[in-house]
Each structure stands twice: as structure tokens, then as C-alpha cells.
Scaffold this active site. Structure first.
Site, mmCIF file in Angstrom:
data_model
loop_
_atom_site.group_PDB
_atom_site.id
_atom_site.type_symbol
_atom_site.label_atom_id
_atom_site.label_comp_id
_atom_site.label_asym_id
_atom_site.label_seq_id
_atom_site.Cartn_x
_atom_site.Cartn_y
_atom_site.Cartn_z
ATOM 1 N N THR A 25 0.823 -1.124 0.015
ATOM 2 C CA THR A 25 -0.044 0.018 0.120
ATOM 3 C C THR A 25 0.699 1.251 -0.090
ATOM 4 O O THR A 25 1.761 1.278 0.773
ATOM 5 C CB THR A 25 -0.923 -0.036 1.111
ATOM 6 O OG1 THR A 25 -1.778 -1.099 1.254
ATOM 7 C CG2 THR A 25 -1.716 1.239 1.310
ATOM 8 N N HIS A 180 -7.710 -10.884 -1.601
ATOM 9 C CA HIS A 180 -7.193 -10.420 -0.276
ATOM 10 C C HIS A 180 -7.875 -11.362 0.914
ATOM 11 O O HIS A 180 -8.821 -10.646 1.308
ATOM 12 C CB HIS A 180 -6.949 -8.833 -0.185
ATOM 13 C CG HIS A 180 -5.889 -8.625 0.923
ATOM 14 N ND1 HIS A 180 -5.400 -9.370 2.092
ATOM 15 C CD2 HIS A 180 -5.371 -7.378 1.234
ATOM 16 C CE1 HIS A 180 -4.541 -8.684 2.617
ATOM 17 N NE2 HIS A 180 -4.570 -7.534 2.326
ATOM 18 N N ASN A 183 -4.285 -10.609 6.649
ATOM 19 C CA ASN A 183 -4.098 -9.265 7.468
ATOM 20 C C ASN A 183 -5.165 -8.576 8.000
ATOM 21 O O ASN A 183 -5.368 -7.462 8.159
ATOM 22 C CB ASN A 183 -3.463 -8.378 6.424
ATOM 23 C CG ASN A 183 -2.159 -8.795 6.001
ATOM 24 O OD1 ASN A 183 -1.564 -9.754 6.568
ATOM 25 N ND2 ASN A 183 -1.407 -8.187 5.062
ATOM 26 N N TYR A 185 -8.466 -8.177 7.272
ATOM 27 C CA TYR A 185 -9.522 -7.605 6.419
ATOM 28 C C TYR A 185 -10.820 -8.417 6.071
ATOM 29 O O TYR A 185 -10.701 -9.355 6.728
ATOM 30 C CB TYR A 185 -8.822 -7.051 5.017
ATOM 31 C CG TYR A 185 -7.803 -5.929 5.263
ATOM 32 C CD1 TYR A 185 -7.995 -4.708 5.679
ATOM 33 C CD2 TYR A 185 -6.459 -6.342 4.759
ATOM 34 C CE1 TYR A 185 -6.984 -4.071 6.026
ATOM 35 C CE2 TYR A 185 -5.426 -5.301 5.101
ATOM 36 C CZ TYR A 185 -5.643 -4.192 5.771
ATOM 37 O OH TYR A 185 -4.713 -3.384 5.887
ATOM 38 N N ASN A 240 -4.049 -5.745 12.443
ATOM 39 C CA ASN A 240 -5.385 -5.244 12.319
ATOM 40 C C ASN A 240 -6.098 -5.924 13.488
ATOM 41 O O ASN A 240 -7.581 -6.086 13.231
ATOM 42 C CB ASN A 240 -5.962 -5.084 10.878
ATOM 43 C CG ASN A 240 -5.374 -4.285 9.938
ATOM 44 O OD1 ASN A 240 -5.088 -3.125 10.449
ATOM 45 N ND2 ASN A 240 -5.188 -4.770 8.933
#
Length: 374
Positions: A25, A180, A183, A185, A240
Site C-alpha cells: 500500500t 486479499h 491481514n 481485512y 489489524n
């Protein structure tokens, strides 16, 4: 015995070497539109066997950080088309990472200032990145309180992933996509019991918690073909504020569910994302995870990631633990990383202050080997 520099077939993707650029990112796409410097950035790194783009939001709702790119508007797709054309002109292969952040977002980034969505209304003790429109300055702020997705909303999520994949390949010119699922999400939130407290068919036992990820993957495969699809997974990362009470059986079950789908690759983050390869209190047997996939008929290339250097990567390939090795931060500061690894040349140091947001500095101005000081 394979080396980093040998070609490999990953599904429909013929890769010139076994070095992948991991998704990174960079927050340089205002209005979610990739710019000309984005095309330059990826083209500079096209010697990688496979480029995996930064996380790219499948919908406005899926956005979690300021100035990250999207796949849901004409201007965004046109921007990505310039990127893929630039990479292909250099002989590279590029896939985009399909991203829905779920609860890792802020009301300022959501449609009509709404709450971020999640499997359950459990706030992530994490941060997101916001850019002030007036000053252009970015800062990290706490994520907002999410709302739980209703069951009837989930088919729209599945459809959005499939539509984004179709747009990526058919309109923007990508060679494929990476889902994805890592992580912390959205898909990872449904997977892990630290974030998923649902009582319906998408929560509770392992079979229910893997359901959304498998439905999304199957829909994306149906949209563009399994040979163009990869998926990124992170069994034990605490990124996260995500965790699961018993990840080994969870991920081995997921592996068996993914195996029949004919994927191009499985991309595994070993340990904590961008951190230790062994996470204290979270042991995990990656060999057993891979074996569960292979034993169930999974033939996709096995890609590993997290803290690999040249020697570690060569050992992973030589031992058969991996087919491809993904490098992240090293690609930020070394556009010619493949050649540097080939020669055993020193790597440029990266400037962490330029990771997120900004312009050309720290993005497309790192020197290639020929230009580096002797």
C-alpha cells in the site's frame, strides 16, 4: 533443483522467474485513480516474475485508507489500463489484489459517512490512514465502530469481488487477480473467531467461518477462470487486531476447500505481517497447511512471504517448501531487485517516511543498480 531465476507455470500465468513483488500500500491514488507515476512505479519493477499490486478496493465500501486505488469506476480502470500496458511493454506479468477492508476503515472514507462493515460489530483496535483534503497531509487515526453485515448483504459482497475481477482482466488488462484474504481485512474477519461472533451460517464452527471466503473465491474463479486467480492468507498474523483461537484446523480445512478450485497460486504470509516469522503464543505448522492443500488435489503454486532474503528464498525453493517467494519492502527501494538478487549485490535502504502518501520521492526515484554509487 529450482532457483529463484527459473521460470514457472502458475495456473495460466507463465512467469519468467520465481520472484514475486508482494502487494504494498502506497497511498498515491487520489480519488482512487492510479496516476502516471503509478505506471512508472510498476514498470520499473517489471523484471519480477509476478507483480501483485497494492490492495485495490472492489467497491467504495471496501476502501479503508485514503488515496488507495479502486476497481469500480471507469476513471480507475482507465488508470490501471495505463499501468498494465506499461508493465506488459517491459515483458512483465501483473495481477491486482482484490480488497475489501471490512471493519478496518473510517466513516470519513465510507459512502455517505456510514459505519464500516464487518462480520460482527466488534471494533478493530487498529488504525487507518486519512489525508486531509485541505492540507494534503496524511495521518494515522483509530478505525471507526463497525456494523455487522446482514446475511442478505453477503451475496452483494460476493458479486462485487467477481465484478471487480472481471473488470480487472477484461477492461484494465491485468493478467489475473489475487483475492486479499489476509491481514485482518473482511474475508479474514469472517474466517477468524476473534472478529466473527455470528450465529448464522457464516459464523460459529469452522465450516461456517470459511464459507464467505470460499464463496468469493468460487465466484471469482467462475468470472475469470481459476488459472488467473490467487489468494493471500495469513494464518497467525496479529495485523489489524485479528486472531483465531485455533488456526491450524481452520486453515487446513480452508486449504481442502480451496484445492478443487484450480487456483494459480496460494500466497502465505508466514508469521506476523512485516514482523517476526514466529508469533509468540501462535504456533503454526506451515508444512501441514501446504500438505492439506496438496493432499486434497490443490495444484496451485505455493508462494511464501515475510522477511525472506536471498539465501532463505533459495533454501525454501530447493527444499520444496515453496514454488515462488514474494518480497515486499525490498521492492520499494530496489526497482531492479531481481538483478540485485541474481548478482548478490547490496540493496538500497528504504525511507520509511515516504511509504504512505506523497509523490515521486521515495516512489519512483530509487536508483537502479547501474546508477547506484560504486
Amino acid at each position: 533443483m529450482p532457483t529463484l531465476f527459473d521460470p514457472i507455470q502458475a495456473g495460466d500465468l507463465h512467469l519468467a522467474n520465481r520472484i514475486a513483488m508482494a502487494p504494498l500500500t502506497r497511498n498515491r491514488s487520489p480519488r482512487a485513480v492510479p496516476r502516471d507515476i503509478t505506471a512508472t512505479y510498476y514498470a520499473q519493477r517489471a523484471s519480477a516474475g509476478l507483480l501483485i499490486t497494492e490492495g485495490t478496493a472492489i467497491t467504495h465500501q471496501g476502501q479503508g485508507y485514503s488515496d488507495v486505488p479502486g476497481l469500480y469506476g471507469t476513471e480507475q480502470l482507465d488508470g490501471w489500463k495505463r499501468v498494465t500496458q506499461a508493465v506488459h511493454a517491459r515483458g512483465g506479468k501483473i495481477v491486482t489484489q482484490l480488497w475489501h477492508v471490512g471493519r478496518v476503515s473510517h466513516t470519513a472514507l465510507q459512502p455517505e459517512g456510514g459505519a464500516p462493515v464487518a462480520p460482527s460489530a466488534v471494533r478493530a483496535q487498529s488504525q487507518t490512514y486519512l489525508v486531509d483534503a485541505a492540507s494534503g497531509q496524511g495521518q494515522f487515526v483509530p478505525t471507526s465502530e463497525p456494523r455487522a453485515l446482514a446475511a442478505e448483504e453477503l451475496p452483494d459482497i460476493v458479486h462485487a469481488f467477481a465484478a471487480a475481477a472481471r473488470n480487472a482482466v477484461q477492461t484494465a488488462g491485468f493478467d489475473g487477480v489475487e483475492i486479499h484474504g489476509a491481514n485482518g481485512y473482511l474475508l479474514d474477519q469472517f474466517l477468524k473467531d476473534g472478529a466473527n461472533q455470528r450465529k448464522d451460517d457464516y459464523g460459529g464452527g469452522i465450516a461456517n467461518r470459511v464459507r464467505l471466503m470460499v464463496e468469493v473465491t468460487r465466484a471469482v474463479v467462475d468470472a475469470i477462470g481459476g488459472g488467473r486467480v490467487g489468494i493471500r492468507l495469513s494464518p497467525v498474523t496479529p495485523a489489524n487486531d485479528i486472531h483465531d483461537s485455533d488456526p491450524q484446523p481452520l486453515f487446513e480445512h480452508l486449504a481442502r476447500e480451496l484445492a478443487p478450485l484450480g487456483l494459480a497460486f496460494i500466497h502465505v504470509i508466514e508469521g506476523a505481517t512485516g514482523g517476526p516469522r514466529e508469533v509468540e503464543g501462535r504456533p503454526f505448522d506451515y508444512a501441514a497447511f501446504k500438505n492439506a492443500y496438496r493432499s486434497a488435489g490443490g495444484r496451485g503454486a505455493w508462494m511464501v512471504n515475510n522477511g525472506y532474503d536471498r539465501d532463505m528464498a533459495q533454501e525454501a525453493l530447493a527444499s520444496g517448501r515453496a514454488d515462488i517467494v514474494a518480497f515486499g519492502r525490498a521492492f520499494i527501494s530496489n526497482p531492479d531487485l531481481v538483478e540485485r538478487l541474481r548478482r548478490g549485490a547490496p540493496l538500497n535502504a528504504w525511507d520509511q517516511t515516504t511509504f504512505y502518501g506523497g509523490g515521486e520521492h521515495g516512489y519512483i526515484d530509487y536508483p537502479a543498480l547501474e546508477q547506484a554509487p560504486a
